[in-house]
Design a protein around this motif. Structure first.
Motif, short mmCIF file in Angstrom:
data_model
loop_
_atom_site.label_atom_id
_atom_site.label_comp_id
_atom_site.label_asym_id
_atom_site.label_seq_id
_atom_site.Cartn_x
_atom_site.Cartn_y
_atom_site.Cartn_z
N ARG A 1 -1.65 2.68 18.64
CA ARG A 1 -0.80 3.67 17.96
C ARG A 1 -0.93 3.54 16.45
NH1 ARG A 1 3.53 3.62 15.16
NH2 ARG A 1 3.97 1.42 15.60
N VAL A 2 -0.91 2.31 15.95
CA VAL A 2 -0.97 2.09 14.50
C VAL A 2 -2.29 2.60 13.93
CG1 VAL A 2 -1.22 0.27 12.76
CG2 VAL A 2 0.67 0.17 14.40
N VAL A 3 -3.40 2.27 14.56
CA VAL A 3 -4.70 2.66 13.97
C VAL A 3 -4.97 4.15 14.13
CG1 VAL A 3 -5.67 0.34 14.20
CG2 VAL A 3 -6.05 2.01 16.03
N THR A 4 -4.50 4.75 15.22
CA THR A 4 -4.73 6.19 15.37
C THR A 4 -3.85 7.00 14.41
OG1 THR A 4 -3.21 6.22 17.26
CG2 THR A 4 -5.56 6.06 17.74
N GLU A 5 -2.62 6.54 14.17
CA GLU A 5 -1.77 7.23 13.20
C GLU A 5 -2.34 7.10 11.79
OE1 GLU A 5 2.32 6.09 13.40
OE2 GLU A 5 2.60 6.88 15.44
N ALA A 6 -2.90 5.94 11.48
CA ALA A 6 -3.51 5.76 10.16
C ALA A 6 -4.74 6.67 10.02
CB ALA A 6 -3.90 4.30 9.96
N ALA A 7 -5.52 6.79 11.10
CA ALA A 7 -6.68 7.69 11.07
C ALA A 7 -6.23 9.13 10.85
CB ALA A 7 -7.47 7.56 12.36
N ASP A 8 -5.12 9.51 11.49
CA ASP A 8 -4.59 10.86 11.29
C ASP A 8 -4.17 11.09 9.84
OD1 ASP A 8 -4.95 11.38 13.98
OD2 ASP A 8 -2.86 10.99 14.54
N LEU A 9 -3.72 10.03 9.18
CA LEU A 9 -3.28 10.15 7.79
C LEU A 9 -4.44 10.51 6.86
CD1 LEU A 9 -1.10 9.64 5.53
CD2 LEU A 9 -1.90 7.26 5.50
N ALA B 1 0.83 -1.21 0.00
CA ALA B 1 0.00 0.00 0.00
C ALA B 1 0.86 1.26 0.00
CB ALA B 1 -0.93 -0.01 1.21
N GLN B 2 1.95 1.23 0.76
CA GLN B 2 2.86 2.39 0.80
C GLN B 2 3.56 2.56 -0.54
OE1 GLN B 2 5.05 1.09 4.28
NE2 GLN B 2 4.09 2.66 5.57
N GLN B 3 3.96 1.47 -1.17
CA GLN B 3 4.60 1.57 -2.48
C GLN B 3 3.63 2.13 -3.53
OE1 GLN B 3 5.99 -2.43 -3.16
NE2 GLN B 3 7.95 -2.06 -2.14
N ALA B 4 2.35 1.83 -3.36
CA ALA B 4 1.34 2.36 -4.27
C ALA B 4 1.00 3.81 -3.96
CB ALA B 4 0.07 1.52 -4.20
N ASP B 5 1.45 4.29 -2.80
CA ASP B 5 1.14 5.65 -2.35
C ASP B 5 -0.38 5.86 -2.36
OD1 ASP B 5 1.61 8.19 -1.38
OD2 ASP B 5 1.86 9.09 -3.37
N ALA B 6 -1.08 4.89 -1.77
CA ALA B 6 -2.55 4.90 -1.73
C ALA B 6 -3.02 5.03 -0.29
CB ALA B 6 -3.09 3.63 -2.36
N PRO B 7 -3.38 6.23 0.16
CA PRO B 7 -3.73 6.44 1.58
C PRO B 7 -4.83 5.53 2.09
CG PRO B 7 -3.41 8.55 0.49
CD PRO B 7 -3.37 7.50 -0.59
N GLU B 8 -5.87 5.31 1.28
CA GLU B 8 -6.97 4.46 1.75
C GLU B 8 -6.49 3.02 1.96
OE1 GLU B 8 -10.37 1.69 1.46
OE2 GLU B 8 -8.95 2.01 -0.18
N ALA B 9 -5.62 2.54 1.06
CA ALA B 9 -5.07 1.19 1.21
C ALA B 9 -4.11 1.13 2.39
CB ALA B 9 -4.36 0.77 -0.07
N ILE B 10 -3.35 2.21 2.62
CA ILE B 10 -2.46 2.26 3.79
C ILE B 10 -3.27 2.17 5.07
CG2 ILE B 10 -0.86 3.73 5.09
CD1 ILE B 10 0.08 4.84 2.35
N ALA B 11 -4.36 2.94 5.13
CA ALA B 11 -5.20 2.94 6.33
C ALA B 11 -5.83 1.57 6.55
CB ALA B 11 -6.27 4.02 6.21
N ALA B 12 -6.31 0.94 5.47
CA ALA B 12 -6.90 -0.39 5.59
C ALA B 12 -5.86 -1.41 6.05
CB ALA B 12 -7.51 -0.82 4.26
N SER B 13 -4.63 -1.28 5.57
CA SER B 13 -3.57 -2.19 5.98
C SER B 13 -3.20 -1.97 7.44
CB SER B 13 -2.34 -2.00 5.10
OG SER B 13 -2.63 -2.30 3.75
N ALA B 14 -3.27 -0.72 7.89
CA ALA B 14 -3.02 -0.43 9.30
C ALA B 14 -4.09 -1.06 10.18
CB ALA B 14 -2.96 1.08 9.53
N TRP B 15 -5.34 -1.03 9.70
CA TRP B 15 -6.43 -1.70 10.42
C TRP B 15 -6.11 -3.19 10.57
CZ3 TRP B 15 -9.91 -5.49 8.63
CH2 TRP B 15 -11.06 -5.68 9.41
N ASN B 16 -5.61 -3.80 9.50
CA ASN B 16 -5.24 -5.21 9.52
C ASN B 16 -4.07 -5.46 10.47
OD1 ASN B 16 -5.26 -7.99 8.30
ND2 ASN B 16 -3.22 -7.35 7.68
N LEU B 17 -3.05 -4.60 10.40
CA LEU B 17 -1.90 -4.75 11.30
C LEU B 17 -2.33 -4.57 12.75
CD1 LEU B 17 1.12 -5.02 11.87
CD2 LEU B 17 1.38 -2.59 11.34
N GLY B 18 -3.26 -3.64 12.98
CA GLY B 18 -3.77 -3.46 14.33
C GLY B 18 -4.42 -4.72 14.88
#
Length: 410
Positions: free
Chosen positions: A229-237, A198-215
């Motif tokens: 920390r992971v999910v709140t930082e993704a929400a901030d993004l 998701a980060q390589q794609a530079d896709a914020p929505e995919a980054i946030a969804a991946s953070a939800w998964n990592l959380g």
């Protein structure tokens, strides 16, 4: 194994077992991924041990084969501590697809990244609608993983960006489908690859969804602070873009808020839990009434479902059951999520000592999502609790349920 009187609390049992094994507090706490102050509070009775995952970690570290040795509830049914993990027949092929990456440059076959994304989206729908979702989705994942990895290498430009988002999507789905059955190393690899793609794609929505998964991974492996920390930082993004972003951006933002609510509730942070839940509630109000996020299933119904989960995790069973009474589960398109709702309702009944109601509700959950119940620790522990405490007249039904779920009984 020392003799433990029935009158001992869970904390006292843990202390005696720890000392009998010659383990210091820092060592035992470290084996559970926590600090010595946390363990001290548990042993002294200043903090309640609610996490089934942490109970299993403590039992394994203390070399206890029956969880009831720690909980003190060994009167009727054994609660075996798994030496390994739950197993599913799809895991070997999924493991091979994830771990056996080729270093040989792939051939530049004709690939349609958009079509690949559509197939992965269709598989997400299968995950949410099938009563045998692990089996059916697990059979499709190996080929999807290989194709997405291939596309991310051979395509370029916008097509490669689409392929990377597809790769992130399929690894997120892999994380969901292998939860509680994947070895820890695979779970971490899958979560990391989803976020990296998701980060390589530079896709914020995919980054946030991946953070939800990592959380999810962090929370279930007993790292609640890191999960938060992971999910709140993704929400901030994604927060600065919500006014002009597509609905799915707000959908994943809302899912992150609900994730933070459950994480806080499981850690006993009541004020934070309801604050995050309300943020999710407000997000759902800003979306169309019928909106459902395609992978997290965030929407109005999921907010209501999470109110039940948060209340149950906070042991506010009265609120949990009152909210559940007003919910129409059928408005939730996810079979998996409906089954999990009924598990939460059953937990609420167990907290109130109503084992007849809990049995009925767990039977309903199992009927809706057999594999969701069989492969979810909270569902399995609730089933075991119902078996132990069900009225004698319902013992046969409770035994039948335990057998279907795969919970061992004498």
């Amino acid at each position: 194994m020392p003799d433990l009187p029935d009158s001992l609390s869970t904390g006292e049992r843990i202390r005696i077992l720890r000392e009998s094994r010659g383990l210091s507090r820092p060592v035992l706490a470290g084996l559970c991924g926590r600090g010595p102050d946390w363990l001290k509070k548990i042993e002294n009775g200043d903090r309640e041990l609610r996490s089934h995952t942490l109970l299993l970690r403590l039992a394994a570290a203390l070399q206890v084969t029956d969880l009831s040795t720690i909980t003190g509830e060994a009167d009727e049914v054994a609660q075996p501590v798994p030496l390994g993990r739950l197993n599913h027949p799809a895991m070997p092929e999924i493991w091979a697809a994830v771990m056996r990456r080729s270093f040989t440059p792939p051939t530049a076959d004709a690939l349609d990244a958009s079509a690949l994304r559509a197939r992965i989206a269709q598989t997400w729908r299968l995950w949410h609608t099938s009563g045998r979702n692990r089996t059916e989705v697990g059979a499709l994942l190996p080929e999807l993983i290989r194709e997405a990895e291939h596309a991310a290498v051979v395509l370029d430009g916008d097509a490669r960006r689409t392929a990377l988002v597809a790769l992130s999507d399929v690894y997120r789905l892999t994380g969901q489908a292998t939860a509680y059955v994947a070895p820890p190393e695979l779970a971490w690899v899958v979560a990391d690859r989803a976020l990296t793609a998701a980060q390589q794609a530079d896709a914020p929505e995919a980054i946030a969804a991946s953070a939800w998964n990592l959380g999810n991974i962090l929370r279930e492996t007993s790292y609640p602070d890191e999960a938060l920390r992971v999910v709140t930082e993704a929400a901030d993004l994604v927060r600065p873009h919500l006014d002009s972003a597509p609905d799915d951006w707000r959908g994943v933002y809302g899912a992150l808020q609900l994730h933070a609510a459950v994480t806080s509730a499981r850690d006993g942070r009541e004020g934070e839990a309801w604050r995050y839940w309300d943020a999710g509630h407000q997000t759902a109000k800003s979306l169309p009434a019928s909106y459902v996020h395609p992978s997290t299933v965030f929407g109005r119904a999921n907010v209501d479902f999470h109110e039940v989960s948060v209340a149950t995790d906070l042991r506010a069973s009265g609120r949990a059951l009152s909210v559940a009474d007003e919910i129409d589960p059928d408005v939730m398109p996810s079979t998996e999520r409906r089954a999990r709702l009924w598990v939460e309702v059953a937990r609420g009944h167990v907290q109130r000592g109503d084992y007849t109601a809990a049995l009925y509700v767990m039977q309903r959950a199992q009927k809706i999502g057999a594999e969701t119940v069989a492969y979810t620790p909270a569902a399995r522990s609730t089933t075991a609790e119902v078996w132990r405490k069900a009225p004698r007249a319902l013992r046969n039904e409770a035994t039948e349920l335990a057998g279907m779920v795969g919970v061992a009984t004498p």
